[in-house]
Design a protein around this motif. Sequence first.
Motif, PDB file in Angstrom:
ATOM      1  N   ILE A  37      24.271  16.354  18.213  1.00 48.98           N
ATOM      2  CA  ILE A  37      24.264  15.092  17.443  1.00 48.98           C
ATOM      3  C   ILE A  37      24.098  14.920  16.026  1.00 48.98           C
ATOM      4  CG2 ILE A  37      23.029  12.889  17.643  1.00 48.98           C
ATOM      5  CD1 ILE A  37      22.335  13.659  20.411  1.00 48.98           C
ATOM      6  N   SER A  38      24.655  14.676  15.216  1.00 47.87           N
ATOM      7  CA  SER A  38      24.877  14.600  13.644  1.00 47.87           C
ATOM      8  C   SER A  38      24.058  13.336  13.151  1.00 47.87           C
ATOM      9  CB  SER A  38      25.935  15.381  12.843  1.00 47.87           C
ATOM     10  OG  SER A  38      25.572  15.325  11.565  1.00 47.87           O
ATOM     11  N   LEU A  39      23.020  13.336  12.464  1.00 47.89           N
ATOM     12  CA  LEU A  39      22.543  11.913  11.876  1.00 47.89           C
ATOM     13  C   LEU A  39      22.653  11.972  10.590  1.00 47.89           C
ATOM     14  CD1 LEU A  39      19.561  11.643  14.237  1.00 47.89           C
ATOM     15  CD2 LEU A  39      21.796  10.660  14.646  1.00 47.89           C
ATOM     16  N   LEU A  40      23.272  10.781   9.788  1.00 47.38           N
ATOM     17  CA  LEU A  40      23.258  10.958   8.330  1.00 47.38           C
ATOM     18  C   LEU A  40      22.532   9.701   7.827  1.00 47.38           C
ATOM     19  CD1 LEU A  40      24.964  12.304   5.895  1.00 47.38           C
ATOM     20  CD2 LEU A  40      26.692  10.616   6.268  1.00 47.38           C
ATOM     21  N   ILE A  41      21.648  10.084   6.853  1.00 48.65           N
ATOM     22  CA  ILE A  41      21.099   8.791   5.748  1.00 48.65           C
ATOM     23  C   ILE A  41      21.769   8.987   4.716  1.00 48.65           C
ATOM     24  CG2 ILE A  41      18.821   7.581   5.460  1.00 48.65           C
ATOM     25  CD1 ILE A  41      17.799   8.996   8.087  1.00 48.65           C
ATOM     26  N   ARG A  42      22.184   8.022   3.985  1.00 50.11           N
ATOM     27  CA  ARG A  42      22.547   8.217   2.651  1.00 50.11           C
ATOM     28  C   ARG A  42      21.513   7.884   1.627  1.00 50.11           C
ATOM     29  NH1 ARG A  42      27.522  10.596   1.073  1.00 50.11           N
ATOM     30  NH2 ARG A  42      28.835  10.400   2.973  1.00 50.11           N
ATOM     31  N   ASN A  43      21.219   8.325   0.718  1.00 47.61           N
ATOM     32  CA  ASN A  43      20.287   8.072  -0.226  1.00 47.61           C
ATOM     33  C   ASN A  43      20.803   6.772  -1.322  1.00 47.61           C
ATOM     34  OD1 ASN A  43      18.287   9.902   0.429  1.00 47.61           O
ATOM     35  ND2 ASN A  43      19.457  11.419  -0.934  1.00 47.61           N
ATOM     36  N   GLN A  44      19.889   5.844  -1.502  1.00 44.38           N
ATOM     37  CA  GLN A  44      20.388   4.622  -2.052  1.00 44.38           C
ATOM     38  C   GLN A  44      19.658   4.668  -3.602  1.00 44.38           C
ATOM     39  OE1 GLN A  44      19.463   1.935   0.918  1.00 44.38           O
ATOM     40  NE2 GLN A  44      21.319   1.518   1.241  1.00 44.38           N
ATOM     41  N   ASP A  45      18.415   4.677  -3.373  1.00 50.80           N
ATOM     42  CA  ASP A  45      17.378   4.417  -4.701  1.00 50.80           C
ATOM     43  C   ASP A  45      17.137   5.601  -5.312  1.00 50.80           C
ATOM     44  OD1 ASP A  45      15.868   3.507  -6.529  1.00 50.80           O
ATOM     45  OD2 ASP A  45      14.266   2.570  -5.502  1.00 50.80           O
ATOM     46  N   HIS A  85       0.797  -1.351   0.054  1.00 52.24           N
ATOM     47  CA  HIS A  85      -0.052   0.190   0.104  1.00 52.24           C
ATOM     48  C   HIS A  85       0.812   1.218   0.029  1.00 52.24           C
ATOM     49  CE1 HIS A  85      -3.318  -2.542   0.722  1.00 52.24           C
ATOM     50  NE2 HIS A  85      -2.902  -3.053   1.835  1.00 52.24           N
ATOM     51  N   VAL A  86       2.155   1.259   0.051  1.00 52.73           N
ATOM     52  CA  VAL A  86       3.111   2.354  -0.028  1.00 52.73           C
ATOM     53  C   VAL A  86       4.094   2.294  -0.912  1.00 52.73           C
ATOM     54  CG1 VAL A  86       2.625   2.649   2.689  1.00 52.73           C
ATOM     55  CG2 VAL A  86       4.661   1.153   1.696  1.00 52.73           C
ATOM     56  N   THR A  87       4.723   3.345  -1.075  1.00 51.23           N
ATOM     57  CA  THR A  87       5.593   3.158  -2.387  1.00 51.23           C
ATOM     58  C   THR A  87       6.641   2.238  -2.183  1.00 51.23           C
ATOM     59  OG1 THR A  87       7.677   4.553  -3.324  1.00 51.23           O
ATOM     60  CG2 THR A  87       7.210   4.889  -0.843  1.00 51.23           C
ATOM     61  N   GLN A  88       7.059   1.619  -3.245  1.00 50.44           N
ATOM     62  CA  GLN A  88       8.194   0.588  -3.477  1.00 50.44           C
ATOM     63  C   GLN A  88       9.591   0.992  -3.269  1.00 50.44           C
ATOM     64  OE1 GLN A  88       6.780  -2.553  -2.849  1.00 50.44           O
ATOM     65  NE2 GLN A  88       5.187  -1.182  -2.104  1.00 50.44           N
ATOM     66  N   ARG A  89       9.841   2.469  -3.366  1.00 47.59           N
ATOM     67  CA  ARG A  89      11.190   2.596  -3.604  1.00 47.59           C
ATOM     68  C   ARG A  89      11.731   2.022  -2.325  1.00 47.59           C
ATOM     69  NH1 ARG A  89      13.219   9.206  -3.052  1.00 47.59           N
ATOM     70  NH2 ARG A  89      15.350   8.603  -2.642  1.00 47.59           N
ATOM     71  N   ARG A  90      13.026   1.549  -2.814  1.00 45.04           N
ATOM     72  CA  ARG A  90      13.973   0.919  -2.045  1.00 45.04           C
ATOM     73  C   ARG A  90      14.903   1.621  -1.258  1.00 45.04           C
ATOM     74  NH1 ARG A  90      11.305  -2.053  -3.923  1.00 45.04           N
ATOM     75  NH2 ARG A  90      11.528  -3.983  -5.410  1.00 45.04           N
ATOM     76  N   GLU A  91      14.316   1.938  -0.061  1.00 42.09           N
ATOM     77  CA  GLU A  91      15.655   2.564   0.998  1.00 42.09           C
ATOM     78  C   GLU A  91      15.722   2.102   2.080  1.00 42.09           C
ATOM     79  OE1 GLU A  91      17.313   5.195   0.194  1.00 42.09           O
ATOM     80  OE2 GLU A  91      16.529   6.104  -1.343  1.00 42.09           O
ATOM     81  N   SER A  92      16.866   1.763   2.640  1.00 41.94           N
ATOM     82  CA  SER A  92      16.885   0.826   3.972  1.00 41.94           C
ATOM     83  C   SER A  92      16.789   2.038   4.929  1.00 41.94           C
ATOM     84  CB  SER A  92      18.339   0.045   3.874  1.00 41.94           C
ATOM     85  OG  SER A  92      19.217   1.113   3.667  1.00 41.94           O
ATOM     86  N   ASP A  93      17.168   3.126   4.641  1.00 43.04           N
ATOM     87  CA  ASP A  93      17.052   4.347   5.453  1.00 43.04           C
ATOM     88  C   ASP A  93      17.821   4.018   6.736  1.00 43.04           C
ATOM     89  OD1 ASP A  93      15.689   5.889   3.976  1.00 43.04           O
ATOM     90  OD2 ASP A  93      13.706   5.630   4.951  1.00 43.04           O
ATOM     91  N   GLU A  94      19.440   3.755   6.490  1.00 44.73           N
ATOM     92  CA  GLU A  94      20.194   3.338   7.602  1.00 44.73           C
ATOM     93  C   GLU A  94      20.669   4.642   8.199  1.00 44.73           C
ATOM     94  OE1 GLU A  94      23.375   0.337   6.963  1.00 44.73           O
ATOM     95  OE2 GLU A  94      21.585  -0.774   6.324  1.00 44.73           O
ATOM     96  N   VAL A  95      20.787   4.792   9.260  1.00 45.06           N
ATOM     97  CA  VAL A  95      21.141   6.134   9.961  1.00 45.06           C
ATOM     98  C   VAL A  95      22.476   5.994  10.673  1.00 45.06           C
ATOM     99  CG1 VAL A  95      20.176   5.483  12.109  1.00 45.06           C
ATOM    100  CG2 VAL A  95      20.598   8.073  11.411  1.00 45.06           C
ATOM    101  N   GLU A  96      23.493   6.873  10.482  1.00 43.15           N
ATOM    102  CA  GLU A  96      24.619   6.706  10.947  1.00 43.15           C
ATOM    103  C   GLU A  96      24.832   7.921  12.080  1.00 43.15           C
ATOM    104  OE1 GLU A  96      29.588   6.941   9.859  1.00 43.15           O
ATOM    105  OE2 GLU A  96      28.087   7.525   8.436  1.00 43.15           O
ATOM    106  N   ILE A  97      25.306   7.609  13.258  1.00 44.10           N
ATOM    107  CA  ILE A  97      25.469   8.839  14.126  1.00 44.10           C
ATOM    108  C   ILE A  97      26.639   9.474  13.968  1.00 44.10           C
ATOM    109  CG2 ILE A  97      25.761   9.634  16.809  1.00 44.10           C
ATOM    110  CD1 ILE A  97      23.614   7.163  17.203  1.00 44.10           C
TER     111      ILE A  97
END
Lengths: 377, 377, 377, 377
Positions: free
Chosen positions: A81-89, A55-67
């Motif tokens: 505190i800096s949080l980083l999420i790299r874009n994959q798809d 029912h939601v977008t099928q975009r592939r994003e693991s949304d892995e966060v790095e501190i």
Amino acid sequence: MSGNTQGKLFSVTSFGESHGPAIGCVVDGCPPGLAISAADIQRELDRRKPGTSRHVTQRRESDEVEILSGVFEGVTTGTPISLLIRNQDQRSKDYGNIAETFRPGHADYPYWQKYGIRDHRGGGRSSARETAVRVAAGAIARKWLRERHGIVIRGYMAALGPIDIPFEDWAEVDRNPFFAPNAQVVPQLESFMDALRKSGDSVGARINAVATGLPVGWGEPVYDRLDADIAYAMMNINAVKGVEIGSGFASVAQRGTEHSDEITPEGFLSNNAGGVLGGLSTGQDILVSIAIKPTSSIRLDRRSIDKQGNAVIVNTHGRHDPCVGIRATPIAEAMLALVLMDHALRHRAQCGDVRTATPVVPRLAPEGRQTPPAPEA
Amino acid sequence: MSGNTQGKLFSVTSFGESHGPAIGCVVDGCPPGLAISAADIQRELDRRKPGTSRHVTQRRESDEVEILSGVFEGVTTGTPISLLIRNQDQRSKDYGNIAETFRPGHADYPYWQKYGIRDHRGGGRSSARETAVRVAAGAIARKWLRERHGIVIRGYMAALGPIDIPFEDWAEVDRNPFFAPNAQVVPQLESFMDALRKSGDSVGARINAVATGLPVGWGEPVYDRLDADIAYAMMNINAVKGVEIGSGFASVAQRGTEHSDEITPEGFLSNNAGGVLGGLSTGQDILVSIAIKPTSSIRLDRRSIDKQGNAVIVNTHGRHDPCVGIRATPIAEAMLALVLMDHALRHRAQCGDVRTATPVVPRLAPEGRQTPPAPEA
Amino acid sequence: MSGNTQGKLFSVTSFGESHGPAIGCVVDGCPPGLAISAADIQRELDRRKPGTSRHVTQRRESDEVEILSGVFEGVTTGTPISLLIRNQDQRSKDYGNIAETFRPGHADYPYWQKYGIRDHRGGGRSSARETAVRVAAGAIARKWLRERHGIVIRGYMAALGPIDIPFEDWAEVDRNPFFAPNAQVVPQLESFMDALRKSGDSVGARINAVATGLPVGWGEPVYDRLDADIAYAMMNINAVKGVEIGSGFASVAQRGTEHSDEITPEGFLSNNAGGVLGGLSTGQDILVSIAIKPTSSIRLDRRSIDKQGNAVIVNTHGRHDPCVGIRATPIAEAMLALVLMDHALRHRAQCGDVRTATPVVPRLAPEGRQTPPAPEA
Amino acid sequence: MSGNTQGKLFSVTSFGESHGPAIGCVVDGCPPGLAISAADIQRELDRRKPGTSRHVTQRRESDEVEILSGVFEGVTTGTPISLLIRNQDQRSKDYGNIAETFRPGHADYPYWQKYGIRDHRGGGRSSARETAVRVAAGAIARKWLRERHGIVIRGYMAALGPIDIPFEDWAEVDRNPFFAPNAQVVPQLESFMDALRKSGDSVGARINAVATGLPVGWGEPVYDRLDADIAYAMMNINAVKGVEIGSGFASVAQRGTEHSDEITPEGFLSNNAGGVLGGLSTGQDILVSIAIKPTSSIRLDRRSIDKQGNAVIVNTHGRHDPCVGIRATPIAEAMLALVLMDHALRHRAQCGDVRTATPVVPRLAPEGRQTPPAPEA
């Protein structure tokens, strides 16, 4: 600030475009000594990430966060505190066709007018993808609020398009892809969404958020009222068109005898106020309800114009949520957490840690601690 | 800031209690060279001042404003403009009975919990009297917006308690004490209010505010969205419990094909967005609707507690508005003006005076909920 | 904000610890349409990076910057620009010995008192390594100021410990590792530093920064004066203990006839004001001078205490700058650029793009302390 | 904010022109429960008011303060405190001659360039008269800091023009019109000023300010460092051209072994740091020194230009201080108090009321420049 920082003492500065290298934020003002890990944050991120159901977008994003900073040996140090999420798809081709045209219901046109340039890929900065960083930052706020004050923040879907979802049970919320607090309606929601997806159209939703366990007196009396900052935070969520506190718009037709919550030595007898009076928390549940508009990106043809002002037909075949509201519950919870966290620190700044007076222990509305607003109910 | 300043570049710092020596504000960031006089400000203040009809509080307040600084030879100098309104009618005896008890629906209880002390006279800082300074500050913003950008800001009452007021005519708004845009319903409103007053009860209201003539692109894309700052400003008005932009909560049940406003070379075909997309102005009318709760101060008995937690009966015989919504229209207009003014300067700071691209001239929505005809129409 | 954001409209939010995964910042409020590349930023970073001569720390850091957002197809989009610098050389063993003790002259003791926890590795957040992100952010500001207003910002070393360095020539500044504007003194500086390094001790320095080409009227008149924001920015640089504008402390013994700069139709006859009057730029060169204390990390024994309050002996054998002032010139330039950029946008917000009056073209002071010849001279 | 508000949590918004109806401020964020009266504030105002000796301006201003809000029954309520000072002595004729010309050393020229309009009467907004409101606001901060934390803030004149004033005794400071901490030099100061006044010229001064009794850890580590905010506050005082913390510019020529203050179990052995390390308070005395330029308004002829750019001769016969530094001590004290108050609340917001660790009791430096004996000594 140019509109990318929220919060005065617990402040979140967000950055990133949908299809750039990364999204992320800097959380400043977090009290030292809070145990926090990437896993604590990931847990919240996974609740809103794409691809969790049909029912939601099928975009592939693991949304892995790095501190990247502010946490040492598993504990916050009081530094940012800096949080980083790299874009994959980043399948930009999905979006190439929108470089020259303005999608109806999207920010394309005003962006182009304001800046004279825009990163059109996936909506760039205006993409709902940015809300991931709010959920990440909110996870830190929630943990502190729970550990320090015993505050619990939860949300659920109260309506999916025309379908109202009567509140039944908090436990059900995480058992279905809609965050619906009611097992019986889930099959109806499933079939509604399947039909909607086939039709190529989209639909809106109503999300409720509730905070339980607040002390009395958080907030400010004139501007920066607790409810005003909540309204601000919620309206900052993509696609939100309305915000209610407590009985909200139902209070228009109410009488004073009906609306104003009587108090007894045992506590309040109702909660039309939604937990806020004069901009300050009353100790009752904070009750918030928001309206989310239908997704603007749909497969069906829509009239629009291009940069030269010529008439064009726009239809979007990217991977989109037919109802962005489905993934909005964790976002609303996070925004509420960020506002409460900010006011927790603001209250402490002016009034100190020690409460200035012994509170009357409030009893929650007769409908029960778990029961958010049912204005029409 | 501790919640008494609104606006980042056009900022209003408010002070004063209902029954203290005075209320007022400092307006900082006003562009130099604007011709402004106390009379310009007084005109707006007189629209909200008490005692203008039998349907509002009979408290005697001329609300005379004095300009203390920032204006030289009738023109703003760019330095802070301080506005002072002395309090005149201070019959504290009306309020003596609330020193020890908490009035239901009022801020008495959380104030006492937050600060451990409160100026109870007339509600002190939490009195709606404070909104006078917002109207005063708003008058400056309105004048600049109109002279510099041709922006017109207006409001009206859309519902009084259970009575919906269909929009008919802007001209009618200032011809009746309700700011009702419809002559036919006025008699009904009169008799409804007379009965209400006799009953000793109170009622809520819905107020709509509209801004016409905005350029495209004012606002911020993520936080401090134009609609978020409007929601914040409106929810900061006493007794407001809900805010809608454009189609608001109606968008929950809408389809994408219905909600997202199509664009043609002649302009937008509708305005469900309420003039804001992605947090930025589209050039269409800004459409805002707010819910105002019933006055909490009523003559009828209500259960409450005193400072010791004992059960007491509270009823208020002070001079109160049986519907605070009746005087809320000028306040909503002022708050909208303050937000637009702030964003006008914020936009100019980052993007400059010169618009970055030639805008498509937008056409107003032909009709639709909350969408009054264009001023020129 | 909790002290990690500088600037109100061009704001830099910094994060990162010396030996954490990365340092970086989010630059918010940058005007759209500025051509900027990682190379533009890297050029500035390379001027302050370690290991460039035997007189500075030999820590290996390439300080490679990555642009994560806000730039699309080589041009700023108006959305936040996030800059990331990964830490490479993290020999924590160099610093293990300071986990339990407080180094004299360092922030170890107050950090521990404030937060109850600290990332001691390399000084953590208090390390001068953080200044790299300021130089990176400053590179963006400098480019906009130069391209939009023709403003040139430069700095030089005016004194190394007891050795005064008379200003000779801007061209010389980048030809020696000291940023000394005088070729003749360089050999003396070399031998002084060699002896100092052998001694294991450290020394202070004086750095001057100059901005040329400002329009008249940037700044604010009461608080946020241009010179006050400059003093704030400079004192925020690690190890800075004093700030002077124009004739600075020399003005204590001056007479009014001597100090106050006379004006002729050709311009100002001197620049004791250092380019700022009443908090606003006069159009003359902005002249700033700062005092940098000797490096606190030295090889020689120093008395201190540990966390238990016991007396200990501290000496530091990490790779340190015997004079942190040597690498401070690019940092001072960057901080000056950030302040000017912020006020450029603030001025535009309130007063617009168009200058309100035709300025008298100012002539630079013929000579005088801290007043280097004009760039074109 | 447009440069008229100082402080993030204890914020002072200032307004008013020298010859307008009034000057004043709004103090926001004051903790509730502080006993404060107009008399408490008046006491500080009287220390800086004009006409107290023949060495200062003879302008007649009683500088009577009125508290308009935020105080109820003698105690702060936590709502904004508005302070009003009506202007009395407004002989505009004294200033009529400066409407068309720019006084050298004054803000006339940049004001006119920035705003295109200026209230020239007595310098309008740029008059040092505005500093009265800072002293008034500072009186509130000082009282809270003393009662809550035992912090004592004092200042004195360290140099009058070429005459250095060795620190002898705090008790002497209030016994002479110069705030000189040394009875022996007073006759010399008297005769110096008499001669100066006859000459029609003016002179500069050095003022030192000291805060005793701070807890360890107030401040922020990167931006908003305690010393940076102090430098900002001091440089915001009219005529200030330089700021030093601790050993200030003397640290340029110091060695690390000499500068960095050693620590023993009994405390620090010196205070070159001036009570701040890494932006945080160390618990030692805060030592600040500022340079004040000579008064720009003098009787002697000075070259300048008028609005048309024509050469003119300017000399000022208004009632001016031949040394503005003489009245600057209470202002410097107030600014220091405002900064400390703001950081007291900021520290409490993030780290709470309870100190995170037991501090080492610091011992004051035995002697040294800018280091007066401890109050109890």
